[in-house]
Design a protein around this motif. Structure first.
Motif, PDB file in Angstrom:
ATOM      1  N   LEU A  47       1.000  -1.245   0.044  1.00  0.00           N
ATOM      2  CA  LEU A  47      -0.084   0.052   0.110  1.00  0.00           C
ATOM      3  C   LEU A  47       0.791   1.341   0.215  1.00  0.00           C
ATOM      4  CD1 LEU A  47      -2.654  -1.199   2.599  1.00  0.00           C
ATOM      5  CD2 LEU A  47      -3.107  -0.799  -0.219  1.00  0.00           C
ATOM      6  N   LEU A  48       1.789   1.351   1.026  1.00  0.00           N
ATOM      7  CA  LEU A  48       2.673   2.477   0.970  1.00  0.00           C
ATOM      8  C   LEU A  48       3.786   2.426   1.989  1.00  0.00           C
ATOM      9  CD1 LEU A  48       0.952   5.359   2.744  1.00  0.00           C
ATOM     10  CD2 LEU A  48       0.243   3.327   2.880  1.00  0.00           C
ATOM     11  N   PRO A  49       4.915   3.130   1.970  1.00  0.00           N
ATOM     12  CA  PRO A  49       5.844   3.183   2.920  1.00  0.00           C
ATOM     13  C   PRO A  49       5.175   3.588   4.271  1.00  0.00           C
ATOM     14  CG  PRO A  49       6.583   4.343   0.976  1.00  0.00           C
ATOM     15  CD  PRO A  49       5.054   4.102   0.872  1.00  0.00           C
ATOM     16  N   VAL A  50       5.862   3.022   5.302  1.00  0.00           N
ATOM     17  CA  VAL A  50       5.727   3.616   6.883  1.00  0.00           C
ATOM     18  C   VAL A  50       5.894   4.897   7.043  1.00  0.00           C
ATOM     19  CG1 VAL A  50       6.387   2.962   9.382  1.00  0.00           C
ATOM     20  CG2 VAL A  50       5.968   1.145   7.849  1.00  0.00           C
ATOM     21  N   ALA A  51       6.900   5.468   6.311  1.00  0.00           N
ATOM     22  CA  ALA A  51       7.301   6.814   6.574  1.00  0.00           C
ATOM     23  C   ALA A  51       6.262   7.724   5.909  1.00  0.00           C
ATOM     24  CB  ALA A  51       8.758   6.857   5.925  1.00  0.00           C
ATOM     25  N   ASP A  52       5.348   7.213   4.826  1.00  0.00           N
ATOM     26  CA  ASP A  52       4.657   8.142   4.504  1.00  0.00           C
ATOM     27  C   ASP A  52       3.251   8.468   5.436  1.00  0.00           C
ATOM     28  OD1 ASP A  52       6.114   8.227   2.225  1.00  0.00           O
ATOM     29  OD2 ASP A  52       4.871   7.484   0.930  1.00  0.00           O
ATOM     30  N   VAL A  55       2.695  10.416  12.269  1.00  0.00           N
ATOM     31  CA  VAL A  55       2.006  10.396  13.499  1.00  0.00           C
ATOM     32  C   VAL A  55       0.882  11.421  13.918  1.00  0.00           C
ATOM     33  CG1 VAL A  55       2.788  10.104  15.874  1.00  0.00           C
ATOM     34  CG2 VAL A  55       4.214   9.200  14.306  1.00  0.00           C
ATOM     35  N   GLY A  56      -0.260  10.794  14.475  1.00  0.00           N
ATOM     36  CA  GLY A  56      -1.366  11.531  14.696  1.00  0.00           C
ATOM     37  C   GLY A  56      -2.152  11.874  13.343  1.00  0.00           C
ATOM     38  N   GLY A  57      -1.891  11.435  12.380  1.00  0.00           N
ATOM     39  CA  GLY A  57      -2.478  11.708  11.283  1.00  0.00           C
ATOM     40  C   GLY A  57      -2.668  10.528  10.186  1.00  0.00           C
ATOM     41  N   GLY A  58      -2.436  10.641   8.917  1.00  0.00           N
ATOM     42  CA  GLY A  58      -2.868   9.327   8.046  1.00  0.00           C
ATOM     43  C   GLY A  58      -2.874  10.029   6.576  1.00  0.00           C
ATOM     44  N   ARG A  59      -2.893   8.901   5.726  1.00  0.00           N
ATOM     45  CA  ARG A  59      -2.847   8.966   4.278  1.00  0.00           C
ATOM     46  C   ARG A  59      -3.950   8.260   3.641  1.00  0.00           C
ATOM     47  NH1 ARG A  59       1.985   9.242   1.178  1.00  0.00           N
ATOM     48  NH2 ARG A  59       0.427   9.183  -0.427  1.00  0.00           N
ATOM     49  N   ILE A  60      -4.650   8.991   2.645  1.00  0.00           N
ATOM     50  CA  ILE A  60      -5.600   8.391   1.820  1.00  0.00           C
ATOM     51  C   ILE A  60      -5.164   7.836   0.631  1.00  0.00           C
ATOM     52  CG2 ILE A  60      -7.913   8.860   0.830  1.00  0.00           C
ATOM     53  CD1 ILE A  60      -8.000  11.310   2.934  1.00  0.00           C
ATOM     54  N   LEU A  61      -5.619   6.570   0.296  1.00  0.00           N
ATOM     55  CA  LEU A  61      -5.298   5.816  -0.904  1.00  0.00           C
ATOM     56  C   LEU A  61      -6.438   5.803  -1.797  1.00  0.00           C
ATOM     57  CD1 LEU A  61      -3.058   3.100   0.887  1.00  0.00           C
ATOM     58  CD2 LEU A  61      -2.381   5.641  -0.115  1.00  0.00           C
ATOM     59  N   GLY A  62      -6.752   6.812  -2.501  1.00  0.00           N
ATOM     60  CA  GLY A  62      -8.111   6.913  -3.215  1.00  0.00           C
ATOM     61  C   GLY A  62      -8.470   5.837  -4.154  1.00  0.00           C
ATOM     62  N   ALA A  63      -7.422   5.110  -4.846  1.00  0.00           N
ATOM     63  CA  ALA A  63      -7.531   4.157  -5.885  1.00  0.00           C
ATOM     64  C   ALA A  63      -8.079   2.820  -4.975  1.00  0.00           C
ATOM     65  CB  ALA A  63      -6.333   4.109  -6.524  1.00  0.00           C
ATOM     66  N   GLU A  64      -7.283   2.633  -3.924  1.00  0.00           N
ATOM     67  CA  GLU A  64      -7.728   1.611  -2.989  1.00  0.00           C
ATOM     68  C   GLU A  64      -8.986   1.720  -2.055  1.00  0.00           C
ATOM     69  OE1 GLU A  64      -4.737   2.894  -3.454  1.00  0.00           O
ATOM     70  OE2 GLU A  64      -3.453   1.436  -4.283  1.00  0.00           O
ATOM     71  N   VAL A  68      -5.205   5.079   5.783  1.00  0.00           N
ATOM     72  CA  VAL A  68      -4.193   4.374   6.753  1.00  0.00           C
ATOM     73  C   VAL A  68      -3.885   5.431   7.409  1.00  0.00           C
ATOM     74  CG1 VAL A  68      -1.777   3.342   6.974  1.00  0.00           C
ATOM     75  CG2 VAL A  68      -3.153   2.517   4.830  1.00  0.00           C
ATOM     76  N   THR A  69      -3.760   5.273   8.860  1.00  0.00           N
ATOM     77  CA  THR A  69      -3.463   6.144   9.907  1.00  0.00           C
ATOM     78  C   THR A  69      -2.508   5.734  10.900  1.00  0.00           C
ATOM     79  OG1 THR A  69      -5.304   5.429  11.513  1.00  0.00           O
ATOM     80  CG2 THR A  69      -6.071   7.218   9.994  1.00  0.00           C
ATOM     81  N   GLN A  70      -2.007   6.464  11.647  1.00  0.00           N
ATOM     82  CA  GLN A  70      -0.805   6.208  12.585  1.00  0.00           C
ATOM     83  C   GLN A  70      -0.870   7.277  14.007  1.00  0.00           C
ATOM     84  OE1 GLN A  70       3.885   5.655  13.371  1.00  0.00           O
ATOM     85  NE2 GLN A  70       3.316   7.077  11.510  1.00  0.00           N
ATOM     86  N   PRO A  71      -1.919   6.507  14.857  1.00  0.00           N
ATOM     87  CA  PRO A  71      -2.590   7.446  15.911  1.00  0.00           C
ATOM     88  C   PRO A  71      -1.375   7.631  17.118  1.00  0.00           C
ATOM     89  CG  PRO A  71      -3.813   5.545  15.491  1.00  0.00           C
ATOM     90  CD  PRO A  71      -2.780   5.508  14.697  1.00  0.00           C
ATOM     91  N   SER A  80     -11.961   1.987   5.749  1.00  0.00           N
ATOM     92  CA  SER A  80     -12.438   2.348   4.451  1.00  0.00           C
ATOM     93  C   SER A  80     -12.487   3.746   4.369  1.00  0.00           C
ATOM     94  CB  SER A  80     -13.823   1.822   4.336  1.00  0.00           C
ATOM     95  OG  SER A  80     -14.675   2.368   3.294  1.00  0.00           O
ATOM     96  N   ALA A  81     -11.976   4.338   3.092  1.00  0.00           N
ATOM     97  CA  ALA A  81     -12.113   5.736   2.939  1.00  0.00           C
ATOM     98  C   ALA A  81     -13.284   6.178   2.309  1.00  0.00           C
ATOM     99  CB  ALA A  81     -10.875   6.048   1.846  1.00  0.00           C
ATOM    100  N   VAL A  82     -14.362   5.176   2.424  1.00  0.00           N
ATOM    101  CA  VAL A  82     -15.719   5.739   2.041  1.00  0.00           C
ATOM    102  C   VAL A  82     -16.646   6.126   3.058  1.00  0.00           C
ATOM    103  CG1 VAL A  82     -17.974   4.830   0.714  1.00  0.00           C
ATOM    104  CG2 VAL A  82     -15.398   3.907   0.002  1.00  0.00           C
ATOM    105  N   CYS A  83     -17.092   7.249   2.960  1.00  0.00           N
ATOM    106  CA  CYS A  83     -17.913   7.777   4.442  1.00  0.00           C
ATOM    107  C   CYS A  83     -19.183   6.847   4.299  1.00  0.00           C
ATOM    108  CB  CYS A  83     -18.137   9.154   3.985  1.00  0.00           C
ATOM    109  SG  CYS A  83     -19.322   9.938   5.115  1.00  0.00           S
ATOM    110  N   THR A  84     -19.470   6.618   5.744  1.00  0.00           N
ATOM    111  CA  THR A  84     -20.696   5.745   5.555  1.00  0.00           C
ATOM    112  C   THR A  84     -21.926   6.620   5.515  1.00  0.00           C
ATOM    113  OG1 THR A  84     -20.514   6.109   8.146  1.00  0.00           O
ATOM    114  CG2 THR A  84     -19.416   4.205   7.277  1.00  0.00           C
TER     115      THR A  84
END
Length: 138
Positions: A47-52, A55-64, A68-71, A80-84
């Motif tokens: 999916l992506l490198p850990v370094a991307d 901490v306290g944030g995240g990255r959205i992988l639109g195609a997938e 992914v967050t790192q609390p 899921s990046a799809v709002c409920t």
């Protein structure tokens, strides 16, 4: 002699394409994800490198269709990046929340739970693994 309209003649009638173009998701919103399984991926998919993932944030992988967050440092979560609420793709991760641009729903980076509606259900968790410096689907 009168010609009777059948389903076939109506679908083939000029302008029928214009009538079907408007069909889509229940919310009718632009930017909604597909209803196909193409976003599901396969186990082990990189999916992506850990370094991307900050901490306290995240990255959205639109195609997938995954966020992914790192609390906390070294703790990775995926949702899921799809709002409920109405199936829009979330747009960004900031201030400890995953944000949906369509109606303002906010979800916590720690567990995907609703911080602010109109969404009432949490983002479904996605299974991931950390393999060295890479985050993969589980």
């Amino acid at each position: 002699m009168t010609t009777r309209a059948t389903r076939r003649t109506v679908l083939l009638a000029p302008g029928a394409a214009a009538l079907t173009v408007g069909c889509g998701a229940e919310d009718g919103g632009a930017g909604t994800p597909s209803d196909t399984a193409e976003g599901e991926g396969t186990p082990g998919q990189e999916l992506l490198p850990v370094a991307d993932v900050p901490v306290g944030g995240g990255r959205i992988l639109g195609a997938e269709e995954i966020v992914v967050t790192q609390p906390e440092e070294g703790e990775f979560k995926a949702f899921s990046a799809v709002c409920t609420h109405q199936r829009c793709l979330v747009s960004d991760v900031s201030d400890g929340a995953i944000n949906c641009p369509c109606h303002g729903s906010r979800f916590r980076v720690t567990d995907g739970s609703v911080e602010r509606g109109p969404a009432t259900r949490p983002l479904p968790e996605e299974r991931i693994t950390v393999d060295g410096n890479t985050i993969r689907r589980a």
